[in-house]
Design an enzyme around this catalytic site. Structure first.
Site, short mmCIF file in Angstrom:
data_model
loop_
_atom_site.label_atom_id
_atom_site.label_comp_id
_atom_site.label_asym_id
_atom_site.label_seq_id
_atom_site.Cartn_x
_atom_site.Cartn_y
_atom_site.Cartn_z
N PRO A 2 111.07 113.41 109.15
CA PRO A 2 112.33 113.91 109.70
C PRO A 2 112.78 113.05 110.86
O PRO A 2 112.04 112.85 111.82
CB PRO A 2 111.97 115.32 110.18
CG PRO A 2 110.56 115.57 109.73
CD PRO A 2 109.94 114.24 109.55
N GLU A 3 114.00 112.55 110.74
CA GLU A 3 114.62 111.82 111.84
C GLU A 3 115.65 112.75 112.46
O GLU A 3 115.69 113.92 112.11
CB GLU A 3 115.24 110.52 111.31
CG GLU A 3 114.22 109.67 110.55
CD GLU A 3 114.77 108.36 110.01
OE1 GLU A 3 115.64 107.77 110.67
OE2 GLU A 3 114.32 107.93 108.94
#
Length: 271
Positions: A2-3
């Site tokens: 997850p960014e």
DNA sequence: AAAAGCCCCTGGATGC
DNA sequence: TGCATCCAGGGGCTTT
């Protein structure tokens, strides 16, 4: 995994529903990256007032203290009225008066940390060195260019480091550099003012569009309602080694920078 | 101070 | 089918 977009999509998917909820109980599974930092039973009775995001951290503001949640590489949150029995990778369950929040994280690079206050050592250590928020007005082009001038490392790795600007991970670093037409290997210090301006715009553009698309789901990301994201379908270079550039048809190249894969188009992205 | 490597951990894909 | 190897959205810590 997850960014910033995936973390923000996660936040948006449950923040309104959990705001104001009273914590009933907290259960921890296998150890995550760091210990919770307090007895889980101590959290019962407190209220979740809001959910904020700083970089790739989610901050659950309590009436006393806060809980920092990081999704690591493989984490995702679920929020539902009722959750099934915890599985092997469910390492944090928080039952509240408005529903239950659960962190599923197979690789356990994620973390859930309680800090008794904003300026508590735990919070300062984790959040203190973070760069500017890319989608905020604080992300100033002149300051960005000045910060890049001070770094000789390849621009891709400066973006990833997170101390200049936060939230840009391995997918969006490659994507932003493609949009800006900059070769990932270029030393940050050699990026001209106009190109820094373009890169700033590209970072904002790609992150904002990814949030709109619900993030990128490569293997297992989903928001707190279990819905996948679709930005990966719009990727110009990420995970497209050997495939034709969507802009010029030249084959996309893959190189390694700091043990991470980088993708770029040698024709569209100039050194 | 900045940069480069090394890990943490599990599971899926690939190759023999 | 079985087993070994490599790879993956992150990032703190240690060493140069």
């Amino acid at each position: 995994m997850p960014e910033l977009p995936e973390v923000e999509v996660t936040r948006l998917s449950f923040a309104d529903r959990i705001a104001g909820a009273r914590i009933v109980s907290v259960r921890m599974g296998k150890p995550l990256r760091w210990p919770l930092g307090c007895d889980p039973a101590l959290l019962a009775g407190r209220t979740v007032q809001a959910v904020r995001r700083r970089g790739k951290y989610l901050l659950l503001d309590l009436d006393a203290g806060l809980i920092l949640v990081h999704l690591g590489m493989s984490g995702s949150l679920a929020f539902a009225d009722h959750l099934p029995e915890p599985g092997a990778h469910d390492h944090f369950d928080m039952v509240t008066s408005r529903g239950a929040l659960r962190l599923n994280d197979p690789r356990r690079f994620g973390a859930v940390v309680f800090a008794p206050a904003q300026d508590a050592p735990q919070a300062v250590k984790l959040l203190g060195g973070l760069g500017v928020e890319p989608l905020s007005d604080q992300f100033d082009a002149a300051a960005f260019h000045a910060a890049l001038k001070r770094r000789n490392a390849p621009i891709k790795q400066v973006l990833l480091a997170g101390d200049v600007v936060v939230g840009v991970g391995n997918i969006y670093a490659s994507e932003a550099l493609f949009i800006a037409g900059i070769r990932p290997t270029m030393p940050a210090s050699r990026i001209s003012r106009p190109r820094a301006v373009r890169l700033r715009a590209a970072v904002r553009d790609v992150l904002a569009r990814a949030v709109q698309k619900g993030g990128s789901t490569l293997r297992d990301f989903s928001n707190a309602h279990g819905q996948a994201g679709y930005f990966q379908l719009e990727a110009m270079v990420y995970d497209r080694a050997g495939e034709p550039c969507r802009q010029c048809a030249a084959p996309i190249r893959m190189i390694r920078q700091g043990q991470r894969a980088t993708y770029y188009c040698a024709h569209c992205q100039k050194p």
